[in-house]
Structure formats: structure tokens, C-alpha cells
Design a protein around this motif. Structure first.
Motif, short mmCIF file in Angstrom:
data_model
loop_
_atom_site.label_atom_id
_atom_site.label_comp_id
_atom_site.label_asym_id
_atom_site.label_seq_id
_atom_site.Cartn_x
_atom_site.Cartn_y
_atom_site.Cartn_z
N ASP A 140 0.78 -0.89 0.28
CA ASP A 140 0.38 0.13 0.04
C ASP A 140 0.83 1.56 -0.11
O ASP A 140 1.88 1.24 0.66
N TYR B 97 -0.72 4.05 3.13
CA TYR B 97 -2.00 3.38 3.44
C TYR B 97 -3.69 2.81 2.46
O TYR B 97 -4.52 2.10 2.83
N HIS C 262 5.62 6.25 1.29
CA HIS C 262 5.14 5.67 2.88
C HIS C 262 4.27 5.00 2.04
O HIS C 262 3.15 4.37 1.69
N THR D 175 3.09 0.22 3.32
CA THR D 175 3.05 -0.86 4.17
C THR D 175 3.38 -1.92 3.26
O THR D 175 2.53 -2.31 2.08
N HIS E 37 2.08 -6.48 3.13
CA HIS E 37 1.44 -6.72 3.68
C HIS E 37 1.62 -8.27 3.16
O HIS E 37 1.78 -8.45 2.18
N GLN F 160 1.31 -7.06 8.84
CA GLN F 160 2.08 -6.67 8.28
C GLN F 160 2.55 -5.36 8.77
O GLN F 160 3.23 -5.40 9.80
N THR G 259 4.47 -0.91 8.67
CA THR G 259 4.45 0.13 7.81
C THR G 259 6.37 1.04 7.81
O THR G 259 6.76 1.27 8.62
N TYR G 260 6.66 1.29 6.57
CA TYR G 260 6.96 2.06 6.47
C TYR G 260 7.69 3.99 6.45
O TYR G 260 6.84 4.25 4.95
N SER G 261 7.51 4.87 6.86
CA SER G 261 6.82 6.26 7.09
C SER G 261 8.34 7.51 5.84
O SER G 261 9.16 6.71 7.32
#
Length: 860
Positions: free
Chosen positions: A488, A491, A520, A522, A524, A557, A559-561
Motif C-alpha cells: 500500500d 495506506y 510511505h 505498507t 502485507h 504487515q 509500515t515504513y514512512s
């Protein structure tokens, strides 16, 4: 038979030739087999299955399970059932799926044989028919699964064993059922219990399991059936054995009973007591933890109190020559040889509410508490057991040691197994068991646990009893097959085609290169282990960003921002319930492009332009510096002149506020010392009737008129060598002989007084011409010593103090309008120069009678 792989199954014609009689015999006997509940999990239409009629089950090379139903094809990853429609990519060719034109659905070839047979990898045989499934183990024991004990539907259409070892059963009307292992077995209302809440468990010497319930009385289980036993109190709280092997039954309201044959007989001395725990001690005595303290049941059948305390005892355990008692106020010790001895609190253990006790082979006492988790007492001090181990709840209800002396902890939110080191001190691993792991109930009932003779463990819960046999726990040697399921951006699922070479059918981009502001992401992912998908664990890392692999986690999952420009590789591995890790990691490489201003060409051009610009700036700077230096020199000269002027004005202002000597001292030293002046004359004056007169004018007019008089007085002080001290309202105060000594101080003050009278007459004459009422003045003089100086840090003011000042004020207050009232001291200093009218002694407040004189004028 059902499934794409032929290895775990046997061809039907071969089965019919090899086992025609045995299979039919087993099916005929299936209805009479024991219907114990095992770990069967049903997936139906409400879970996402297209239809409840399952015709075929198979598995692809990627590890996904495919379920063919009359309503279409469905893919299962262990967590979610996803129906497969015509808009999705074609299923893998290995499945031999076909597209049904009439229904526009993907279908698997159905199974039409009425007799379904599967030989599992462990050698056990599974037989399916319209009566359910019969399992025949390698030891010859046979079990029947049907709707009564967890099967979705009795009409079995297909059987399949997946790569992880789970058995999948497709039925005609009940969806698909999964069987993982026979490690768990349950006793519930279906099996004959009269209450779902199991409160006590005990195996007797005849290998019968006695099950106490809360509200349903007592029942006996002999491996085949459950037989209720009548009891006077349906609320059973504890079970135990005496030294001869007789069953002891503790109740909530009727005390303790002993089983003789098939009869329950009350034990004298326990009526009306709540029996919380029954313990057979090494000396063959039975100790009871009750609602009113501790009782001892001796070998001759007598029941006596242990000590005089009447605290409610939750549990007790033997420890050497003492018995340790658990109460709501901590632990107490009672000498086992003297049951009448007093209880002694254990100061080494915090006074927490203890719920249950257990003693291991090394003498450690494990203490379950109500809200404080698990404690271990080694005889010297207590330790909180691994507060970070993550117990399901800090409210412990059960403690049980298995054959390896691992500690099983039953709480209100599930069960935890703590694997310990050889010294029983350090927690090596914590494993949680909930409903998803095979327990039908997760809220444990206090003390309702038992270690069986075959090392199996029994746990009583509020939904029945669960038997867990660790030897039969499912072991899967095959690591999970890990897949990256999606990525994603901020998101949201997006179309990756503008930033990559191609997009795979599963939506994963290849050759992904993102602009700098698309940073940004994500990820899964999933690890396919169909037997126990809820116990799959993961580790992941992002090369170029993370310094190391992440801790082991159950999340699927991450997330890397705010990723900086650069090339990254995301890696993920998974572990199944048996601890097998997937290798090598699944990798996904992508790039975050730098912005235009960070590219090589832009930076090179910018550097050249910056160098040229810098050269121009240097030249311009040199010219400006010359101009600035010249301008600064002019400014410095101007500012120096201005500062000199300001300094002069400041000094004048300071001299106007303070005497010159005091001002110089204050400027040079930052403070001025107070000095005593022995010979000086103080003059006080004020206007008679000023208060009444001021009420007729506004404030501005009053101030203007006062300024008119005081301005004239200020000029007179310079003329007659006087030092103005201050004004207070309409009062004017000055002095002669300060700050410098003056031998003519009395004459100067007298001249000042006559001059002030003359000025007041002149100003009043002008005021009369203006139609204003005159302001008459009265003046007082007194001579003597004073102390003069500057006090405070802000708004410096020069002032004088002493009795001379006070007496000068008294002279002014005893004067008359238009007169100068001098004390005898002052008159003595000027008597040769003035005419005076003696007033005689006049009483002065705080001083007594003093000689006063009105000064009338100068002699000659």
C-alpha cells in the motif's frame, strides 16, 4: 479421495480391493463409537465459503488451499476464505480447474465415490461416508467424528491432508472441517456433564476420572461414558484422595464427604464449611483449606483445626516440616507435626492475595495471586516470575506442573505454559493457549487441574474440561511458505504501473522506482501453515533502513514512512507452530528516487553556479565592506558625540536628583554611604488649609498651583545654599549643612524662610488678581544632627533622618500662617541677627515642653 496430490491418499479401486470388509465394518460401528470432542474447526458460508456443499479440496505449490464447492471455487490462506470468480486470474494449472460456462464459475473436478478413504502420513486411516468420519489410529483405536462432536455435516464428500499435516473434511451441507491433532479432548454437556463449569478433577486408583462441577454435582468418567453421582450439594469445590484411596469430595456449603463404594458419607467436623482445597500430605494425613481456616483429617478419621486462626484458606502445600497456607493476606506456615501450633506469616513473601500453590521437585513454591501474577518462593525470598513473560492475565486461578516440571498457569483469559531452565528459575519460553489453540473454554476454574498418569494434563474451565496430551501435539516439519500479498502507498492500494516495469498477477510491482514524495509504504505478507495459521510468527527487515531484523511478532504487515531516497530490500521470514523457519527470506527490492535538486546533474550545475555567484558575492562584499567601514567610522564619531551629550545630560539629571558628592560616589562605587552631619538646620513648610482648598479644584489645577510655588522655592534653595530634600503633598522640606558642612547653616535656613514668605506673598498677590484665594504658608525651623544618604536599589532619592527632622516637622505644625516658628536651638544660633517674639515653652508630642520663637525680621 480428494486432492491434487496422490501421495497421502489411496486410489478408491485399490481401497475397495484391499479393505472391502474392514472399511464397511468400521462404518457400521461408527454410530456406536464414543463421540468425544476433538479439535475440529468448521468453516462455512458465514466464513466466506461460496457454498456449504464441498466436492473437492486440494493444495497448490504455493501453499494455498483450494476448496471446490457447488457454488464455485474458493482459496484459503489459513485466515481468510476468498471466493474465486471469472474476473480473477486463472487458478494454477496444477489444479486442473475448469470454467463452468453455464454458471460462469471456476470448478474443481468433484468426487462422486460414496466411500472416501485417506491414509495420512502418520499411518492412520480416515474413512468418510454419509455417517461422518471414522479415524483408525496406528495403535488400532478407532474414533468417530460426526455432527454430535464437531463435524460440520455427517455426509462426507472428500478428505485431504495438506502439506502441514492438517486433515480437511469436505461435507455435503456443512462446509469444510479441519482436524489438526488429537492432542485435545473435551468433556462437555454433550458428553453427559450436568453443568458446563468444571470445578474439580481427580483420578482414583481404579483409573476413573472424577469430575466435580459447580452447580451440576459430581460425575464419573470411565473412558467411555459419564455417569452422574447424587450429592447433597451440587456445588463441588475440591476433590482428593485419602491415604486408603477413597475419594474425598469438598463442597461449597456441606463440607467434606468420603466415598465408600457408591455412597457418599459426611466427614464429622466439616459441616457448613466451604472446602477450598484437599491435600494428601507425605505423612498420610489430609489437610483441608476451608473458609474458616485449616483442618486436618487424621488417619483415624478425626477432623481437627490447625491453629486458632479462622482466615479463609485458598490452598495449602507441604514444604519440609511445615505446611504453607495461601490466604488473602499472604502466606502462612504451620508446623506439620503440631497441627495446634499458631500460624506464622512468611515475611519473605509480599502480603498479596494468594489463590493457589504448587511445589516443584527443587522445593520451590509457585504462588498464584489475584492480580499480581505469578511468584516463586525459594525458601529465602520471593521473586516475581518474568513480569515481561506476558501471562494472559495477572489473575491466576490454576497452577500445574507437567512431567517436565514446566509450569502451566490457568488464568481468567487462557492458559500459559512456562518452559523453565534446569534450575527452575529462568523462563525460557512462554506459550499461550486459547480457544484458537484447542481449548473450548479460556477462563480457568480455581484448582480444577490434574496431571494424569500418562503425562496428559486436565484443565477445568467454565465451558467444560479439556484434556491436553503433549505427546499428540501436531508437529509440522515443513516451514511456512511466505508470500508478499500486497503493498500500500499511504495506506491505500494504488496502480503501480506508472512507477514500475510490470505488475504481477497478484498485484506486486516489479522494478519499482518511486518519486521522492511517494515514500510511505505498507507491506502485507503471509506465511502459509494451514494446520495452525494463528501460531505463525514473523520476522522482517528493510535493508538500507533497519539495523537488524525485527523482534518475532504475529503481525502480518509493517509500515515504513518518510523513507529517504535510496535502494531498499524488504525481507520477511515466517515460523510455524513447531518452530520451523522459512528459508531463504522473501525479498522485494525497490528504489526511492531523489528529488530533482538531489540528482548528480543538478548538483554539478548548482555547484558551478554557486561558485560563480560566490565570486561575484565576494567582490560585491569587498566593495560593500569598504563603504560600510567608512559609514561605520562616521557613525561611530556621531554616536561618540551623542554619547558624550547623553552622558552630560545624565550627569546633570543625576545632579538634579542627588547632591553632587552623593551622585559622584554613587557613580564611582555603585552605592553611597550614609553620613552623620552634626550641625545642620532643617526647614519644613506647608500651606494652611490646603486639604479644604484642594477640594474646590481638580487634580490638574492643584498640581499646577503647587508647581508654581515649589518652582520658586527651588530657585531660592540654590540662592541660599540649601539642599532640597523632598516634597510630600503640599509640604516642602529642605536643609542647610548637608551634604557639606556649613557654619552658616542656621542663618542660611533663616534667610530661606524669610525669602519663602516673600515669594508666597508675591504669588498670592498674583493669585488674588486672578480671582483665586490665597494659600498662606507656615514654616518651622530646627537645628541639630541628622543622618543623610541614599537607600534602596531603584529610583534613588537623597533623604535625611533623625530627631532633628521630626522636631522641625513639629515646629512647622505649631507655627501660624505667615509665620516662621523656630526652636530654641535655632534661635540661639541666629539671635544676634533677627528680631523674634518668644512664645514660651510649648508642649511637643514625644518631646515635652520646648521653647519656640516667631522670627519677625532682620536686625538693622
Amino acid at each position: 479421495m480428494c486432492g491434487a496430490r496422490a501421495a497421502p491418499a489411496v486410489n478408491f479401486p485399490t481401497v475397495r480391493r484391499a479393505f472391502p470388509l474392514s472399511l464397511l465394518a468400521l462404518l457400521l460401528l461408527a454410530g456406536r463409537l464414543n463421540a468425544q470432542q476433538f479439535d475440529l474447526r468448521v468453516y462455512g458460508v458465514e466464513d466466506g465459503l461460496p457454498s456449504a456443499t464441498v466436492e473437492r479440496i486440494t493444495e497448490d505449490s504455493a501453499g494455498y488451499l483450494w476448496i471446490g464447492t457447488t457454488g464455485g471455487l474458493c482459496r484459503f490462506d489459513g485466515h481468510r476464505l476468498r471466493p474465486w470468480d471469472v474476473d480473477d486470474p486463472a487458478p494454477p494449472q496444477e489444479l486442473h480447474a475448469r470454467l463452468e460456462e453455464t454458471t460462469r464459475q471456476w470448478m474443481l473436478t468433484p468426487v462422486t465415490d460414496s466411500l472416501i478413504h485417506l491414509r495420512a502420513r502418520d499411518g492412520s486411516q480416515w474413512l468418510g461416508s454419509d455417517s461422518g468420519v471414522v479415524l483408525r489410529n496406528t495403535d488400532g483405536r478407532t474414533f468417530h467424528a460426526s455432527e454430535t462432536n464437531g463435524l460440520g455435516n455427517n455426509m462426507v464428500r472428500c478428505l485431504y491432508q495438506d502439506r502441514s499435516g492438517a486433515i480437511w473434511i469436505g461435507t455435503a451441507f456443512g462446509g469444510v472441517t479441519k482436524f489438526t491433532s488429537r492432542a485435545f479432548m473435551h468433556l462437555t454437556l454433550r458428553d453427559g456433564l450436568t453443568s458446563r463449569t468444571v470445578s474439580a478433577l481427580q483420578r482414583d486408583r481404579k483409573d476413573r476420572l472424577w469430575v466435580g462441577t459447580f452447580g451440576g454435582g459430581l460425575a464419573k468418567w470411565d473412558h467411555w461414558r459419564i455417569t452422574p453421582l447424587p450429592v447433597p450439594d451440587p456445588f463441588i469445590t475440591s476433590l482428593g484422595l485419602d491415604a486408603t484411596g477413597n475419594l474425598l469430595v469438598g463442597m461449597a456449603h456441606q463440607g467434606l464427604y468420603r466415598l465408600h463404594g457408591e455412597l457418599l458419607l459426611p466427614v464429622a467436623g466439616t459441616a457448613q464449611l466451604r472446602i477450598n482445597r484437599i491435600r494428601l500430605m507425605p505423612d498420610s494425613t489430609v489437610w483441608l483449606a476451608t473458609s474458616e481456616g485449616v483442618r486436618v483429617l487424621t488417619r483415624d478419621g478425626h477432623c481437627v483445626p490447625a491453629g486458632m486462626q479462622r482466615l479463609s484458606a485458598a490452598d495449602l502445600v507441604a514444604a519440609g516440616d511445615s505446611v504453607i497456607v495461601a490466604t488473602a493476606y499472604g502466606l502462612f506456615a504451620i508446623p506439620s507435626a503440631n497441627s495446634r501450633a499458631q500460624w506464622h506469616p512468611l515475611p519473605q513473601v509480599d502480603p498479596v492475595e494468594a489463590t493457589c500453590l504448587q511445589r516443584d521437585g527443587r522445593g520451590n513454591i509457585w504462588i498464584g495471586t489475584a492480580g499480581e501474577g505469578l511468584l516463586r518462593f525459594d525458601g529465602q525470598r520471593s521473586h516475581r516470575v518474568a513480569p515481561g513473560a506476558g501471562l494472559a492475565s495477572q489473575h491466576v486461578e490454576q497452577l500445574l506442573l507437567d512431567a517436565y516440571e514446566n509450569v502451566w498457569v490457568g488464568t481468567r483469559r487462557g492458559f500459559d505454559m512456562l518452559e523453565l531452565d534446569m534450575l527452575q528459575e529462568e523462563v525460557l519460553n512462554t506459550r499461550h493457549f486459547t480457544a484458537r489453540d484447542g481449548f473450548i473454554g479460556t477462563e480457568a476454574f480455581r484448582h480444577a487441574c490434574w496431571l494424569d498418569s500418562d503425562s496428559a494434563l486436565w484443565f477445568g474451565t467454565v465451558r467444560g474440561a479439556t484434556r491436553f496430551d503433549p505427546r499428540r501435539a501436531h508437529e509440522d516439519p515443513h516451514p511456512p511458505r511466505v508470500h508478499l500479498q500486497g503493498i500500500d502507498l499511504f495506506y491505500e492500494a494504488v496502480d503501480w504501473s506508472p512507477w514500475c516495469r510490470s505488475v504481477r498477477p497478484d498485484g506486486i510491482p516489479e522494478g519499482l522506482e518511486l518519486p521522492h514524495d511517494k515514500n510511505h509504504l505498507t507491506f502485507h505478507f503471509i506465511g502459509l501453515s494451514l494446520a495452525q495459521p494463528e501460531r505463525v510468527r514473523y520476522q522482517f527487515t528493510l535493508e538500507g533502513h533497519d539495523p537488524d531484523w525485527s523482534p518475532i511478532t504475529s503481525t502480518d504487515q509493517v509500515t515504513y514512512s518518510n523513507l529517504a531516497p535510496g535502494t531498499y530490500t524488504f525481507q520477511v521470514i515466517a515460523r510455524n507452530a513447531s518452530g520451523a523457519w522459512s528459508e531463504p527470506p522473501v525479498r522485494f527490492t525497490f528504489t526511492i528516487a531523489p528529488p530533482l535538486w538531489r540528482t548528480t546533474g543538478f548538483l554539478a550545475g548548482s555547484a558551478s553556479f554557486a561558485a560563480l555567484l560566490l565570486l561575484l558575492l565576494v567582490r560585491l562584499r569587498e566593495r560593500n565592506l569598504r563603504r560600510d567601514r567608512e559609514r561605520l567610522e562616521r557613525t561611530v564619531a556621531e554616536r561618540t558625540h551623542e554619547l558624550a551629550d547623553e552622558k552630560h545630560r545624565s550627569e546633570e539629571l543625576l545632579l538634579n536628583i542627588l547632591p553632587e558628592a552623593v551622585a559622584l560616589e554613587l557613580r564611582d562605587h555603585g552605592r553611597a554611604q550614609a553620613h552623620r552631619h552634626e550641625h545642620c538646620t532643617v526647614l519644613f513648610s506647608d500651606f494652611t488649609g490646603f486639604t479644604a482648598t484642594s477640594e474646590k479644584y481638580d487634580a490638574a489645577a492643584i498640581v499646577q498651583e503647587l508647581h508654581r510655588f515649589f518652582q520658586a522655592f527651588d530657585r531660592l534653595t540654590d540662592l541660599h545654599h540649601m539642599e532640597k530634600i523632598k516634597t510630600i503633598g503640599d509640604a516642602y522640606m529642605c536643609a542647610a549643612g548637608v551634604p557639606r558642612p556649613d557654619p552658616q547653616h542656621a542663618l542660611n535656613a533663616t534667610r530661606m524662610a524669610f525669602a519663602m514668605l516673600a515669594e508666597v506673598e508675591r504669588i498670592n498677590a498674583e493669585r488674588a488678581a486672578e480671582g483665586k484665594a490665597p494659600w498662606p504658608i507656615r514654616i518651622g525651623l530646627h537645628s541639630g544632627p541628622v543622618i543623610a544618604g541614599v537607600v534602596g536599589e531603584k529610583k534613588f532619592a537623597y533623604d535625611i533622618w533623625g530627631a532633628t527632622v521630626n522636631l522641625a516637622s513639629r515646629m512647622e505644625s505649631h507655627s501660624a500662617p505667615g509665620h516662621i516658628n523656630a526652636s530654641g536651638t535655632t534661635y540661639a544660633l541666629v539671635m544676634d541677627h533677627v528680631h523674634a517674639t518668644p512664645r514660651g515653652p510649648i508642649k511637643v508630642k514625644g518631646k515635652g515642653a520646648m521653647q519656640m520663637y516667631y522670627l519677625e525680621g532682620w536686625r538693622g
